[in-house]
Design a protein around this motif. Structure first.
Motif, PDB file in Angstrom:
ATOM      1  N   THR A  82      -7.283  -2.246 -20.853  1.00  0.00           N
ATOM      2  CA  THR A  82      -6.359  -3.136 -21.541  1.00  0.00           C
ATOM      3  C   THR A  82      -5.108  -3.404 -20.718  1.00  0.00           C
ATOM      4  O   THR A  82      -4.438  -4.410 -20.932  1.00  0.00           O
ATOM      5  CB  THR A  82      -5.951  -2.524 -22.887  1.00  0.00           C
ATOM      6  N   THR A  83      -4.764  -2.498 -19.812  1.00  0.00           N
ATOM      7  CA  THR A  83      -3.569  -2.723 -19.021  1.00  0.00           C
ATOM      8  C   THR A  83      -3.860  -3.506 -17.755  1.00  0.00           C
ATOM      9  O   THR A  83      -2.933  -3.911 -17.061  1.00  0.00           O
ATOM     10  CB  THR A  83      -2.932  -1.377 -18.638  1.00  0.00           C
ATOM     11  N   ALA A  84      -5.149  -3.728 -17.465  1.00  0.00           N
ATOM     12  CA  ALA A  84      -5.477  -4.494 -16.274  1.00  0.00           C
ATOM     13  C   ALA A  84      -5.076  -5.944 -16.468  1.00  0.00           C
ATOM     14  O   ALA A  84      -5.283  -6.524 -17.526  1.00  0.00           O
ATOM     15  CB  ALA A  84      -6.972  -4.398 -15.980  1.00  0.00           C
ATOM     16  N   ALA A  85      -4.488  -6.521 -15.430  1.00  0.00           N
ATOM     17  CA  ALA A  85      -4.057  -7.910 -15.508  1.00  0.00           C
ATOM     18  C   ALA A  85      -5.263  -8.845 -15.482  1.00  0.00           C
ATOM     19  O   ALA A  85      -6.282  -8.554 -14.847  1.00  0.00           O
ATOM     20  CB  ALA A  85      -3.117  -8.216 -14.353  1.00  0.00           C
ATOM     21  N   THR A  86      -5.129  -9.965 -16.191  1.00  0.00           N
ATOM     22  CA  THR A  86      -6.150 -11.014 -16.190  1.00  0.00           C
ATOM     23  C   THR A  86      -5.704 -12.104 -15.236  1.00  0.00           C
ATOM     24  O   THR A  86      -4.592 -12.642 -15.367  1.00  0.00           O
ATOM     25  CB  THR A  86      -6.327 -11.590 -17.612  1.00  0.00           C
ATOM     26  N   ARG A  87      -6.567 -12.434 -14.281  1.00  0.00           N
ATOM     27  CA  ARG A  87      -6.254 -13.479 -13.311  1.00  0.00           C
ATOM     28  C   ARG A  87      -7.399 -14.472 -13.270  1.00  0.00           C
ATOM     29  O   ARG A  87      -8.562 -14.087 -13.199  1.00  0.00           O
ATOM     30  CB  ARG A  87      -6.024 -12.880 -11.922  1.00  0.00           C
ATOM     31  N   LYS A 142       3.494 -10.262 -19.969  1.00  0.00           N
ATOM     32  CA  LYS A 142       3.978 -11.138 -18.905  1.00  0.00           C
ATOM     33  C   LYS A 142       2.908 -12.181 -18.589  1.00  0.00           C
ATOM     34  O   LYS A 142       1.711 -11.874 -18.555  1.00  0.00           O
ATOM     35  CB  LYS A 142       4.294 -10.334 -17.635  1.00  0.00           C
ATOM     36  N   THR A 155      -1.972 -15.832 -14.485  1.00  0.00           N
ATOM     37  CA  THR A 155      -2.009 -14.379 -14.592  1.00  0.00           C
ATOM     38  C   THR A 155      -1.411 -13.948 -15.924  1.00  0.00           C
ATOM     39  O   THR A 155      -0.325 -14.402 -16.306  1.00  0.00           O
ATOM     40  CB  THR A 155      -1.208 -13.717 -13.456  1.00  0.00           C
ATOM     41  N   VAL A 156      -2.145 -13.093 -16.624  1.00  0.00           N
ATOM     42  CA  VAL A 156      -1.644 -12.486 -17.859  1.00  0.00           C
ATOM     43  C   VAL A 156      -1.683 -10.979 -17.667  1.00  0.00           C
ATOM     44  O   VAL A 156      -2.745 -10.395 -17.460  1.00  0.00           O
ATOM     45  CB  VAL A 156      -2.497 -12.889 -19.078  1.00  0.00           C
ATOM     46  N   ASP A 157      -0.521 -10.372 -17.713  1.00  0.00           N
ATOM     47  CA  ASP A 157      -0.404  -8.924 -17.493  1.00  0.00           C
ATOM     48  C   ASP A 157       0.436  -8.343 -18.620  1.00  0.00           C
ATOM     49  O   ASP A 157       1.669  -8.350 -18.559  1.00  0.00           O
ATOM     50  CB  ASP A 157       0.246  -8.667 -16.137  1.00  0.00           C
ATOM     51  N   GLY A 158      -0.231  -7.861 -19.665  1.00  0.00           N
ATOM     52  CA  GLY A 158       0.491  -7.371 -20.828  1.00  0.00           C
ATOM     53  C   GLY A 158       1.224  -8.508 -21.502  1.00  0.00           C
ATOM     54  O   GLY A 158       0.618  -9.515 -21.885  1.00  0.00           O
ATOM     55  N   HIS A 164     -12.644 -15.217 -14.403  1.00  0.00           N
ATOM     56  CA  HIS A 164     -12.465 -14.265 -15.504  1.00  0.00           C
ATOM     57  C   HIS A 164     -13.796 -14.081 -16.225  1.00  0.00           C
ATOM     58  O   HIS A 164     -14.353 -15.033 -16.766  1.00  0.00           O
ATOM     59  CB  HIS A 164     -11.416 -14.754 -16.497  1.00  0.00           C
TER      60      HIS A 164
END
Length: 353
Positions: A131-136, A231, A226-229, A196
């Protein structure tokens, strides 16, 4: 004498409302031209219209309004206070009932939230790394620019509902759906993505950050999201913007857009824009026959009330649009004939309001 348009501007009642109150026998024009049918109001009727507008804003029933106006114009001083006091008591009782119901609703929501938190705590702990891994992911610049343009107008501005003050990004598989709503309308657009393959990711981007993203997408080059939490950032051609997302949960737009199939009508968008631009009221009547036009409550065909300013915003999507009509109480759907990847919904307005 005042025309119906002048009366509407001076009193705060729209033209459609004045026509309705004429037919209801509440505020009848002093004179109607027998040739043109134009309504004309005497100077003393302006005070009645302003009083009527205030009573309607207080949600007084039409039957009571009729009595108030009749007593007021007839100089009867005793009846009006009793009618006002009775209506105020009903409003206070209604508010008390609403508070009681809201307390129950909050308790139910709190119970559900607690149950969901308890159920998901173990799963969240076990998959913390995931869950903490960023989505790119990568999106075509021209596609995401067009999608943002298709939904940005519907983003909310109500400070009481900050979660609606942005565009919702919903990433699932190779699709990115962008959604915006201010309660009265909703716009949805889709663009393709690459890179993704994980679980569904949702984030709501505040409108200032959305506008900054759109400013970068001028040349159509691929963009990297990029979605990171909490951010979120967008990069293209060596330029980037980033910021914090809105933390609250966005409404389930999929449920809100799940409508029965309706009747599709081709819009003459330029003509409809011109007709809406001439409206000086908050509510106008769309008349649906073989096409769609602006009319009044007496026009033949299906009739639905809309806010002309909000409909004009939706018509900016293009010169070739379709309108899907499900029913007088259901949202109107506006979409392009060449694709259903982008569409908007507009809530109707009750004509007798």
């Amino acid at each position: 004498m005042r025309s119906i348009g002048e009366m509407g501007q001076s009193s705060g009642l729209g033209v459609s409302a004045l026509r309705f109150y004429d037919r209801a026998g509440v505020l009848v024009p002093a004179w109607v031209d027998p040739v043109t049918g134009y309504r004309w109001y005497a100077p003393e009727q302006l005070d009645e219209a302003r009083l009527l507008a205030r009573l309607r804003r207080s949600s007084m029933p039409l039957a009571d309004i009729r009595l108030v106006l009749a007593a007021w114009s007839g100089g009867e001083s005793g009846l009006v206070p009793r009618l006002l006091d009775g209506h105020l008591r009903r409003l206070e009782q209604g508010l008390a009932d609403a508070r009681s119901e809201f307390s129950t609703v909050r308790a139910l929501l709190g119970h559900r939230e607690t149950a969901m938190t308890t159920t998901t705590t173990a799963a969240t702990t076990d998959s913390a790394a995931a869950t903490t891994a960023a989505t790119r992911l990568t999106v075509p610049g021209a596609e995401i620019a067009a999608a943002l343009d298709a939904v940005r107008f519907a983003a909310g501005t109500d400070p009481e509902l900050p979660v609606l003050g942005g565009v919702h990004f919903d990433i699932e598989g190779g699709d990115l759906h962008l959604v915006a709503t201010d309660r009265y309308r909703m716009a949805v657009a889709r663009t393709s993505t690459t890179g993704h393959a994980g679980e569904r990711v949702q984030v709501t981007v505040p409108t200032p950050l959305v506008d900054a993203m759109r400013a970068l997408l001028a040349d159509g080059a691929p963009a990297h999201l990029t979605v990171d939490g909490d951010k979120v950032g967008l990069e293209t051609q060596g330029r980037q913007v980033a910021g914090q997302s809105l933390g609250e949960g966005f409404p389930d737009y999929r449920r809100l857009t799940r409508l029965p199939e309706g009747r599709r009508l081709t819009l003459d968008v330029p003509a409809l824009r011109r007709a809406l631009g001439e409206q000086d009221t908050e509510v106008c009547v769309l008349v649906l026959t073989d096409g769609v036009s602006v009319g009044d409550e007496d026009s033949a065909g299906d009739r639905v009330g809309v806010n002309p300013a909000l409909l004009l915003d939706a018509l900016a999507a293009g010169d070739e649009l379709l309108l899907e009509y499900v029913g007088p109480k259901a949202p109107l759907v506006l979409l392009r004939p060449d694709t259903e990847d982008a569409f908007s919904l507009l809530m109707p307005v009750t004509l007798d309001a």
